[in-house]
Each structure stands twice: as C-alpha cells, then as structure tokens.
Design a protein around this motif. Structure first.
Motif, PDB file in Angstrom:
ATOM      1  N   ASP A  19     -54.098  45.249  87.815  1.00 28.05           N
ATOM      2  CA  ASP A  19     -55.191  46.220  87.825  1.00 28.05           C
ATOM      3  C   ASP A  19     -54.921  47.359  86.842  1.00 28.05           C
ATOM      4  N   VAL A  20     -55.987  47.972  86.392  1.00 25.97           N
ATOM      5  CA  VAL A  20     -55.865  49.032  85.383  1.00 25.97           C
ATOM      6  C   VAL A  20     -55.189  50.265  85.964  1.00 25.97           C
ATOM      7  N   TRP A  21     -55.341  50.519  87.264  1.00 23.15           N
ATOM      8  CA  TRP A  21     -54.805  51.735  87.865  1.00 23.15           C
ATOM      9  C   TRP A  21     -53.281  51.750  87.759  1.00 23.15           C
ATOM     10  N   THR A  22     -52.646  50.600  88.088  1.00 25.43           N
ATOM     11  CA  THR A  22     -51.184  50.523  88.009  1.00 25.43           C
ATOM     12  C   THR A  22     -50.723  50.528  86.555  1.00 25.43           C
ATOM     13  N   LYS A  23     -51.502  49.915  85.688  1.00 20.06           N
ATOM     14  CA  LYS A  23     -51.124  49.890  84.268  1.00 20.06           C
ATOM     15  C   LYS A  23     -51.141  51.298  83.682  1.00 20.06           C
ATOM     16  N   VAL A  24     -51.997  52.168  84.191  1.00 23.65           N
ATOM     17  CA  VAL A  24     -51.990  53.559  83.739  1.00 23.65           C
ATOM     18  C   VAL A  24     -50.724  54.244  84.252  1.00 23.65           C
ATOM     19  N   LEU A  25     -50.374  53.979  85.519  1.00 22.50           N
ATOM     20  CA  LEU A  25     -49.170  54.601  86.096  1.00 22.50           C
ATOM     21  C   LEU A  25     -47.920  54.203  85.327  1.00 22.50           C
ATOM     22  N   ASN A  26     -47.861  52.949  84.884  1.00 20.39           N
ATOM     23  CA  ASN A  26     -46.643  52.525  84.165  1.00 20.39           C
ATOM     24  C   ASN A  26     -46.762  52.774  82.668  1.00 20.39           C
ATOM     25  N   LYS A  27     -47.741  53.590  82.300  1.00 21.92           N
ATOM     26  CA  LYS A  27     -47.929  54.073  80.915  1.00 21.92           C
ATOM     27  C   LYS A  27     -48.318  52.974  79.931  1.00 21.92           C
ATOM     28  N   GLU A  28     -48.711  51.825  80.453  1.00 22.04           N
ATOM     29  CA  GLU A  28     -49.187  50.780  79.538  1.00 22.04           C
ATOM     30  C   GLU A  28     -50.546  51.150  78.966  1.00 22.04           C
ATOM     31  N   LEU A  29     -51.325  51.903  79.767  1.00 24.77           N
ATOM     32  CA  LEU A  29     -52.663  52.306  79.333  1.00 24.77           C
ATOM     33  C   LEU A  29     -52.795  53.823  79.428  1.00 24.77           C
ATOM     34  N   PRO A  30     -53.681  54.409  78.625  1.00 20.50           N
ATOM     35  CA  PRO A  30     -53.778  55.880  78.621  1.00 20.50           C
ATOM     36  C   PRO A  30     -54.328  56.442  79.932  1.00 20.50           C
ATOM     37  N   LYS A  31     -53.925  57.684  80.185  1.00 19.06           N
ATOM     38  CA  LYS A  31     -54.220  58.347  81.460  1.00 19.06           C
ATOM     39  C   LYS A  31     -55.714  58.529  81.708  1.00 19.06           C
ATOM     40  N   PHE A  32     -56.491  58.736  80.633  1.00 20.77           N
ATOM     41  CA  PHE A  32     -57.894  59.100  80.836  1.00 20.77           C
ATOM     42  C   PHE A  32     -58.668  58.003  81.575  1.00 20.77           C
ATOM     43  N   LYS A  33     -58.128  56.784  81.584  1.00 16.73           N
ATOM     44  CA  LYS A  33     -58.862  55.678  82.219  1.00 16.73           C
ATOM     45  C   LYS A  33     -59.005  55.886  83.720  1.00 16.73           C
ATOM     46  N   ILE A  34     -58.124  56.683  84.323  1.00 18.31           N
ATOM     47  CA  ILE A  34     -58.295  56.922  85.753  1.00 18.31           C
ATOM     48  C   ILE A  34     -58.294  58.408  86.106  1.00 18.31           C
ATOM     49  N   PHE A  35     -57.910  59.239  85.144  1.00 19.10           N
ATOM     50  CA  PHE A  35     -57.700  60.656  85.455  1.00 19.10           C
ATOM     51  C   PHE A  35     -58.941  61.338  86.010  1.00 19.10           C
ATOM     52  N   HIS A  36     -60.056  61.219  85.299  1.00 20.65           N
ATOM     53  CA  HIS A  36     -61.258  61.959  85.708  1.00 20.65           C
ATOM     54  C   HIS A  36     -61.839  61.411  86.992  1.00 20.65           C
ATOM     55  N   LYS A  37     -61.753  60.101  87.163  1.00 17.23           N
ATOM     56  CA  LYS A  37     -62.245  59.482  88.388  1.00 17.23           C
ATOM     57  C   LYS A  37     -61.417  59.997  89.570  1.00 17.23           C
ATOM     58  N   CYS A  38     -60.093  60.031  89.387  1.00 15.50           N
ATOM     59  CA  CYS A  38     -59.202  60.474  90.457  1.00 15.50           C
ATOM     60  C   CYS A  38     -59.379  61.949  90.777  1.00 15.50           C
ATOM     61  N   LYS A  39     -59.676  62.726  89.762  1.00 18.18           N
ATOM     62  CA  LYS A  39     -59.927  64.161  89.996  1.00 18.18           C
ATOM     63  C   LYS A  39     -61.077  64.339  90.971  1.00 18.18           C
ATOM     64  N   GLN A  40     -62.120  63.540  90.792  1.00 20.34           N
ATOM     65  CA  GLN A  40     -63.288  63.654  91.677  1.00 20.34           C
ATOM     66  C   GLN A  40     -62.982  63.088  93.053  1.00 20.34           C
ATOM     67  N   ILE A  41     -62.247  61.977  93.092  1.00 21.86           N
ATOM     68  CA  ILE A  41     -61.973  61.334  94.378  1.00 21.86           C
ATOM     69  C   ILE A  41     -61.057  62.213  95.232  1.00 21.86           C
TER      70      ILE A  41
END
Lengths: 350, 655
Positions: B281-303
């Motif tokens: 999943d993209v969420w874990t790939k962001v955590l392990n720095k494979e993908l850039p933070k912005f892919k989940i950052f703004h969504k998580c800010k709202q959640i």
C-alpha cells in the motif's frame, strides 16, 4: 433422401446457432443535420430544435425556421420533454465554456411543444416535468432548495430545503405523487441517502427508504402510475443493485415491491417512460475473470425477464426522445428502439 | 564476583539480572528501610526497583574505580589477556537497550564492536577508564583501570583483525567511500526479505551501521553536553562525535536513515523489519520513504485533525488507513467541499502508488465557483516548485484564485484580463478600471493591495506613503485600529456568492464606497475560436510556466506519455459520461463540462482504468475510471464545443 434431410437439418442448426450468437447491431441515429446541433427532434422529424454555433436556438417546423433564442456568445441549451409532448422545458446555460460549474443555476424557460415563444420560469438546475406536465421542479444547489411549480394560471410554488451537508455536488431526485405530495432524495449527516415523502398540505414528512451505507445511491424514475426506485452502487466494489416499484396511488405502502435484484455492480440510470411494459437501465455484465462490461437492458414488468439490448461494452446512458430510445457512445447517437426513417449505418462491436 | 568471560550470552544476562534482582530484594536490608517495611509488606514496584538497582550499579562501579585508582598503569607488552571486570559488565548490561543486547552473541569481537560504537551502556565514553582483569604473560592475574578505547584496540589487535579492518573502513577518513557501496533495497517478498534481514543482523559491520541513526538522533544531546562542565578528554570525544554526526548527515539520505533506523530497531524481529518493504500500500511506502510524504500528509492532517503532523502521527494515520479502507471515503478532504463519497483507501492507494501529480497542498473545489480555476491551480502547483502556504477552509478558495491569477496574468493580456477594480476619476468623471490579482504582494504592481493604494492616492486625501493590507473579516478587529491606521481590504469569506466574496475597503476607519470590484473570474479553459489571439487560460499557462502541450487521443499514447514521472494529462469532458453513476444524462447533447487531470494508468483484471481527479474531486483522492468513459466524455464535449476541439492533452516541461 435421408442423407439430404440430415444435411438440411444440419444446415438449419448451424444457421440457428449463428443467429443466436450474432452480435447486437445498432443503427446510428439518422438526422437531417449535424447531431451535435440537435437539442430535440420529434419522432416524425416534423419538429427539430437545434442550436447553431453563434448561440441561436432555432425551431425547424413545417419547412420553416423560427428563432427561439437570438444569437448569444457562449450559451448552451438543453431541452426536456415527456411522451405527452404538451410543453418543452429549456435550460439556458450562460458562460458555458467560460465558467465550469456543474451546480450553478441556469435560466429555465418553457414553451408549448412545437412552438418558439418562451416564457421565463426561474433560475435553477435539473428541471423536469411532473403530473402530466402540469408541474415542473428544479433545484438551487447553493440554497439547497427544491422548488415545485405549477404551470397553470395560478403559478403555485412549493419549496423544500434538503438537509444534505456532506456532498456539495449532490443533485436530488424528485417526483410528484399528486399536487401536494412529493418524494425526493436527500443525504443525512452520515452520508447515507434516503427517499423522503413530504405532504405539503399536512406538512408531514417520512422516510420511505434508506440506503444501507454511503456507497449506495438512490434514483427515481416516475411515470403516470408508478415511481421506480433504483438502489445502485456508487463505487466499483459494491455488488448490490436493486429496483423497487412504488404505486403512486397506494401512497407508498411499505415495504416497496422489489422487481429486480442482482449482485452486480450496475450503473442504473433507469428509463421508465419509453414503453409501458418495460423499464430500461444499465447493467454490469462482469465476466468470470472480472472484466467489466456495461450494457443497456430492458426489464419486462410482467414477468421480470431481463433482455440485453446493446453490445457496446461501455454503454453509460439512456435518452428518450419522443418515440426513440437512444444512447450516445464515442460522440455518436445510436437508436436502440424506435424507428429511423432516414438512411442509417450499422454499428457493430469495434 | 568475577566472571571468566568478559561477555555473556543473552540468556545468561537475563538469568543474571533476575538473580541479582531477587538477591537484593530478599537479602539486602539497605534497600528496604524499617519504616517502609513496616508500612508495606510487599515487593517494590518495577520503577522503584529500577531506580534502586540503577543507583546500586552506579555506586558499585564508582567503588571499584576508586579502589583501583591508585594502582600502576598497565604495560600492554606484558599482558596476555584482558577481561572486563564483572562489576563493569553488570552495569553495562543493566544500562543497555535490549535491541543491542540481542546482538551480544557468542562472539567476543561483536561485543567489543558494539562497545566501540557506543551502542551498549549509557553515555559511554571511550576515553573513560574502566575496571579490567588482566592476565599477564607470567600467569598472574590483576585488577587494573584502563581507558576503554585501549582495551578495545588491544582485543582487536589480539583477536579481531576483521573488526579492526571494519573500524578503519568506517572511520571518518573512509566512511563516505565505504557507505556508498551499500545497497539498501530490500526484496519485496517476505521470505527473501527475512533472509536478507538475518544476513544483515549477523554481519560484523552491523554495529557500525546502527551507530549512524543513533548518532544522528543524538546531535542535540552532544551540543548540550558540551555546555556542561566536563573533563577535557570527554570534551574532545564529544567534539569528535559531533564531527562524525555531521559527516553522517552529509552522506546519508532520508531514505537510508529510515532503513537503518528500521533495521536497528528490529534486530530481533525480521517480520517487523520487512513489513515496511513487503507492504504494497502507498501509506506504508510513504513511511519507509519510498514515496514522497505529500501523498498522505494532507489527507492525514484532515483525518487526525492535526495542524502539525510529525512522523509518529503519519505512522498512526497509515495504520488507520490500512485497517479501515472506508475511512478515505468520508474523511480526508478539506471540509465538505468535494464530490462525496470519495473512493476507498484501497483504490486510492492503487492510484497513488505510481501516480505523477505533485500534490503539495490542499484545496476546496466547491468553494471556487469557476471549477476550471481549481484545475489550472493544480497544474500550476505541479509544475512549479513554490512553497505552498498552509491552507485552511477559510482561505483555500482565495489561495487557489491567487495561484491561478499570479501565473496566468501578464502585461500582454492586460486588456483581456477580466478582474478589475474600478473607480471614478475626480477630473474626468470617467469610470476607470485597472487589472488586479487578488491578494497581497509587496512588489507586484498589479497586486490587489498595490492597485487599491494607487487608486486611493488619486481619489482620496491620503498620505503618499499609504500602505494597504488584506485581512480576513473574522480576524479583523476594528477597535484595535487607530484613526490614522492606513488602509485595510477586508474579505468576508463567509459571505461568498458566485465566486465573489464580500469585500470592503476601510481607510482611516472609514468605509470607501467609490471603489468597485468588477471581477467575474471567467476564463476560457481551451480556446473557443481558431485565431492566434484566442484567450484561454491554458495557453497563457503554457507560456508562463514553459510547458509543452501534446494532443493525446488513445491509450497507447497515454501509457507512453505517463512513463515520464513529471508528465500529466489534462482535459475537459462532460461529467455525465465520466461519472454516469452520480450524474445522469437525460437529453440530447446535454453536457456539464468538467476539467480533469489524469496521472496514472492501472490495468486490473483485464480492465483498464485511468487515475483521474476532476475539478470537483478531492485532490488527494483520485478515482479509477474506465478509459472508455473518459473517451466518451471527450467526444460528447467535442460535439458541443464552439470549434469542435479535441480536449485531451499531455503536459510536460520544455527541456
């Protein structure tokens, strides 16, 4: 002799097999002018409302051309009719290419069928006729108000404010049972759609039907006697589609009668005014290997048999125009049922 | 109590610790005072036990050091063997983290390597003297004190030549060259990954690798320690540690740091370590720095409702998104301003994993009346590297408008620019209108504040040094303004209709009535006529941002165009064909034009989907839609377009 008989039977069998496997062929809608200009064409071709590039909306009737609206830059007209053909609703959208806004209020006009003199009704979106074209309804997305307006001399209006706060692009479905009794769809704070009945004279409302979750959408198709309630998925994972029948005269005896139920991810878009014995909608014929295929089907209301009437793989809409049932695919209009009096070309699976 | 071995296996450590605890609990009267024992006839709590044992260990260590202090220094020529004193070892193990104690295997060299890299004990200093047990060549055994660094060097020389070599390779001089040779890619399947994990844990260089994240996280502590009163040898060592830390910072990427942190945190769990690399999943790939933070950052800010979101918050959010796929359908957008419901987290993850669109901001579609402006703003922020100001529900539409205007406007098109501020000239009484760009800018001459200042200087008795400021009505407090406080343009974001928010101009506490905004933000998206001067926002954008536009008409072109990471596709189609479930087509040539961006193609179960965000969708929740639906919408729009234009184009930066 016996050998000849066997050969004949065999040949007949092959013909039968081939015909049963034959793809459904559809005719392109035949028109006297570019289909992109037409806004409404009567079945006999006698009345054609069309829009020119300069923004004029014209009526061609009895070999004469009448101006419905004068030329104006960047406008777009959409016309709505019913099988009764008493009147025509005209929605005039200004700044069509300059302002992209799917919920803005447009000017709504009305004219007698086959005529060109219009009168302004109001501003709103999603206009439609009800109760033998004696009433119309439209919606103001910003004020969240549905207006039902009588078209006789008293111009009586009834208004309902919907509760929806979760989806700013929601366009409610609406139908009228009688003059003071309406049904419409709404969304609660949890995002679940419901079908509400409201009686203006008694000032009472009640929930007729509630969806199970936020991924179910409710749609209505009404004709003189019935309201068809469709419950269809809003995403591709949901595998439940159903259609209920509600009699207008029974004032919605609960529970509504189910006439179609499927574990497929249908699109819906019910059409119930074309043929009194059938309703039409878009069904998903997903194969075993999960390849999706959306086709238009007709449901026999007497025996609930389902017949596929397209072979397009991605049919997404159904339009009724006088006695023609149409769909648009890749920019071309196809005649599904009804007659094409002009020359046509065949469509087969590309 | 002496130990024959200077290191202990993990099992022994635990038994030893338990025995020690029990011993002190049962037999030592010093631990439990008479008063305490009278009142509470029960064992100490864990924290109290720890504190007591901690004190005992420190005390014992100090005692032995004091006892051995006066003894002569060690002549290494005569030494056969060196063991660490048991008191010191006990103390070392007591204060060590479990994840590093796990590495103390049946390997003396590994043990000393952990010591060398300061991964055992607490506040270990290599320059500090430690108690040791020396066995001389003559056979005699003595207790002495030696600097830890000398002990380590002796052991390496005598018994661990490989570790001596590693020590050199990871020294300041050779570190960068050594480190660059490493490959931090892990296999994506669990079995291979766990095998690779075991190999890494057994590797003799592991202590040198684990030193890196530990030191990087201790930089502030080193700086604090320097400010205390410390011995010169300690100060020298801390400075050296700081130098090494700076070298690490320079040489190591964020992704590599994360890898090492993950490895060294999960020395005893290959499964935990691999969970970051085998997850699809993209969420874990962001955590392990494979993908850039912005892919989940703004969504998580709202959640999560956090204005400041750190890595721990992101990890919590990723866990939520994985465990509750329906969460994305109702939460994550900025306010209730998007088409509802959004897709599920699983679908969004599929789209975002290999999507191209840079989404370093958030926006609010329903609050922008002309939805094409939202789409253009998204394209602008994808291609430009601007730092985006944090957006809230109050200022999001304004910021979208500002982004759009700043990047489209140029002097060449001043006459065509629809956003004007008008005033009546005092002399001629003519109505004069000047182009403006919404928002404050200190330097831009067409910025709203500048244009209003100019007009006021021409029409009102104001100082030539007058400066105008733009405020939100909510935060504006008139009682705090003195009578000569200058000019304020006050926006009422709660009072907006048809994309026009109510504004007023206040100068020296008086409302100015003779300045009017004539600013309907209406722009053709694509040209509506065939002529070179046809006004369209996308044409001006291409010029201002140096973007190339290529017509796209089929799937093969889409596939090949999106292979380049920064490329995106945009277009305009009829919403009833793109989203037939939400918007029904009822009449011939009915069409609600909608702009959209496509940035990915997904093939699943023989279905071909395009990852699309229309201008009414949440920026961070793309939908997967059949190409046939989109093609249908383009053809339908083409039918009703003024010049029957084809409206699907690829956008890329000009080289």
């Amino acid at each position: 002799m016996a050998f000849k008989k066997i050969i004949s039977i065999f040949i007949l069998f092959l013909i039968f097999l081939r015909s049963s496997q034959a793809k459904i062929k559809h005719s392109i809608l035949a028109t006297n002018q570019s289909p992109g200009k037409i806004r409404f064409m009567s079945d006999d071709g006698k009345f054609v409302y069309y829009q020119k590039k300069n923004g004029e909306l014209l009526l061609s009737s009895d070999f004469k051309i009448f101006t419905v609206f004068k030329k104006e830059k960047d406008v777009h007209y959409t016309l709505y009719t019913t099988p009764l053909k008493k009147r025509v609703l005209i929605e005039k959208e200004k700044s069509f290419q300059k302002i992209f806004n799917i919920i803005k209020s447009n000017n709504i006009y009305i004219t007698k069928f086959g005529k060109h003199e219009t009168s302004f009704i109001s501003k709103g979106n999603s206009p439609e006729f009800h109760l033998n074209e004696d009433w119309i309804s439209f919606f103001d997305s910003y004020k969240k108000v549905i207006t039902f307006q009588n078209l006789s001399s008293n111009k009586f209006t009834l208004k309902i404010k919907i509760s929806n706060k979760v989806n700013p692009f929601f366009l409610p479905e609406k139908a009228m049972l009688k003059d003071s009794s309406v049904v419409y769809t709404d969304i609660n704070n949890k995002g679940i759609q419901g079908l509400i009945h409201y009686n203006f004279s008694k000032k009472k409302s009640r929930i007729i039907f509630k969806a199970n979750n936020i991924f179910q959408r409710l749609e209505i198709c009404e004709n003189n006697k019935f309201v068809y309630l469709g419950v269809f998925p809003l995403n591709k994972e949901e595998k439940e589609s159903s259609i209920y029948l509600l009699k207008k005269s029974d004032h919605f005896k609960f529970p509504p009668k189910i006439i179609y139920k499927s574990s497929s991810n249908d699109i819906g878009n019910i059409e119930c005014n074309f043929n009194k014995d059938f309703i039409y909608f878009i069904k998903n014929f997903e194969s075993e290997d999960k390849k999706e295929s959306f086709e238009i089907v007709k449901l026999n209301l007497k025996n609930t048999n389902l017949i596929k009437i397209t072979d397009m793989k991605f049919a997404t809409n159904i339009i009724t125009m006088d006695k023609k049932l149409l769909t648009i695919k890749d920019g071309d209009y196809y005649l599904l049922e009804g007659s094409n009096s002009l020359t046509s070309k065949e469509f087969s699976d590309k | 109590m002496r130990t024959l071995l200077p290191f202990l296996q993990g099992q022994w450590t635990k038994l030893y610790f338990l025995a020690l605890t029990s011993f002190f609990l049962l037999f030592s009267n010093d631990l439990i005072s008479d008063e305490y024992s009278k009142e509470k006839q029960k064992t100490l709590g864990i924290l109290e036990t720890y504190v007591q044992l901690s004190k005992i260990n420190k005390k014992k260590n100090k005692e032995i050091l004091r006892k051995l202090k006066g003894r002569p220094s060690v002549n290494l020529e005569d030494v056969e063997h060196i063991n660490l004193h048991s008191t010191y070892v006990r103390s070392l193990f007591f204060f060590s983290k479990k994840r590093f104690l796990n590495l103390v295997a049946d390997d003396q060299c590994n043990f000393f390597s952990l010591l060398e890299n300061k991964l055992l004990g607490r506040n270990l200093k290599l320059s500090n003297s430690i108690p040791v047990v020396i066995t001389n060549k003559s056979g005699s055994v003595e207790n002495r004190i030696m600097p830890l660094t000398e002990v380590i060097q002796f052991i390496y020389k005598k018994r661990c030549p490989k570790q001596k070599e590693n020590s050199t390779l990871f020294s300041k001089k050779y570190f960068e060259k050594t480190f660059n040779k490493f490959n931090f890619e892990m296999p994506k399947n669990e079995r291979s990954c766990m095998k690779a994990h075991i190999n890494l844990i057994k590797s003799p260089i592991l202590p040198y690798l684990c030193k890196i994240p530990v030191f990087l996280n201790m930089e502030n502590k080193f700086l604090r320690d320097l400010n205390r009163e410390i011995m010169p040898s300690e100060e020298e060592e801390i400075l050296d540690d700081l130098r090494i830390t700076k070298l690490f910072k320079k040489s190591i990427s964020v992704k590599e740091k994360f890898f090492l942190e993950n490895l060294c945190k999960n020395t005893n769990s290959g499964k935990n370590f691999c969970s970051f690399y085998t997850a699809k999943d993209v969420w874990t790939k962001v955590l392990n720095k494979e993908l850039p933070k912005f892919k989940i950052f703004h969504k998580c800010k709202q959640i999560l409702g956090n204005q400041v979101l750190k890595d721990s918050g992101l990890a919590k959010c990723a866990k939520l998104l994985n465990s509750k796929p329906s969460l994305c359908s109702s939460k994550g957008a900025l306010g209730k301003t998007v088409l509802f419901p959004s897709p599920k987290c699983t679908d969004i993850s599929k789209s975002l994993k290999s999507s191209n669109l840079v989404t370093n901001h958030h926006d609010c579609p329903s609050k922008v009346f002309n939805q094409s402006i939202t789409n253009i703003s998204r394209i602008i922020l994808h291609f430009s590297n601007h730092n985006v100001k944090t957006r809230s529900i109050n200022n999001c539409s304004f910021e979208t408008m500002k982004t759009f205007s700043k990047n489209i406007y140029s002097e060449d098109i001043d006459d065509l620019w629809p956003m004007k501020i008008c005033y009546q000239s005092k002399l001629s009484k003519d109505n004069t209108c000047l182009s403006y760009i919404p928002g404050y800018d200190k330097n831009l001459s067409v910025a709203e504040n500048k244009v209003v200042e100019n007009i006021l200087k021409k029409t009102q008795p104001v100082l030539s040094s007058l400066k105008c400021h733009i405020s939100n009505k909510k935060s504006f407090n008139p009682s705090r303004i003195s009578s000569n406080d200058g000019c304020h343009i006050i926006y009422d974001f709660d009072n907006c209709k048809d994309n026009k928010c109510l504004k007023k101009i206040v100068v020296n506490n008086k409302n100015i009535k003779n300045i009017n905004y004539d600013d309907a933000p209406n722009f053709y998206y694509f040209p509506e006529k065939i002529s070179k001067d046809a006004f369209s926002s996308i044409n001006f954008l291409k010029n201002n941002l140096n973007i190339k536009q290529t017509p796209i008409s089929n799937l093969n072109q889409i596939r090949s165009f999106l292979k380049e990471k920064n490329n995106i596709i945009h277009g305009v189609g009829c919403i009833q064909n793109i989203y037939p479930r939400q918007f029904k087509l009822r009449s011939m040539n009915q069409c609600k034009p909608t702009a959209f961006i496509i940035d990915n193609i997904i093939e699943e179960n023989k279905n071909i989907y395009l990852s699309i965000r229309t201008s009414i969708d949440d920026l961070h929740s793309p939908r997967l839609i059949h190409w046939s639906f989109i093609y249908n919408s383009l053809k339908t729009y083409q039918n009703v377009h003024s010049i029957n234009s084809w409206t699907l184009y690829g956008l890329q930066k000009n080289n």
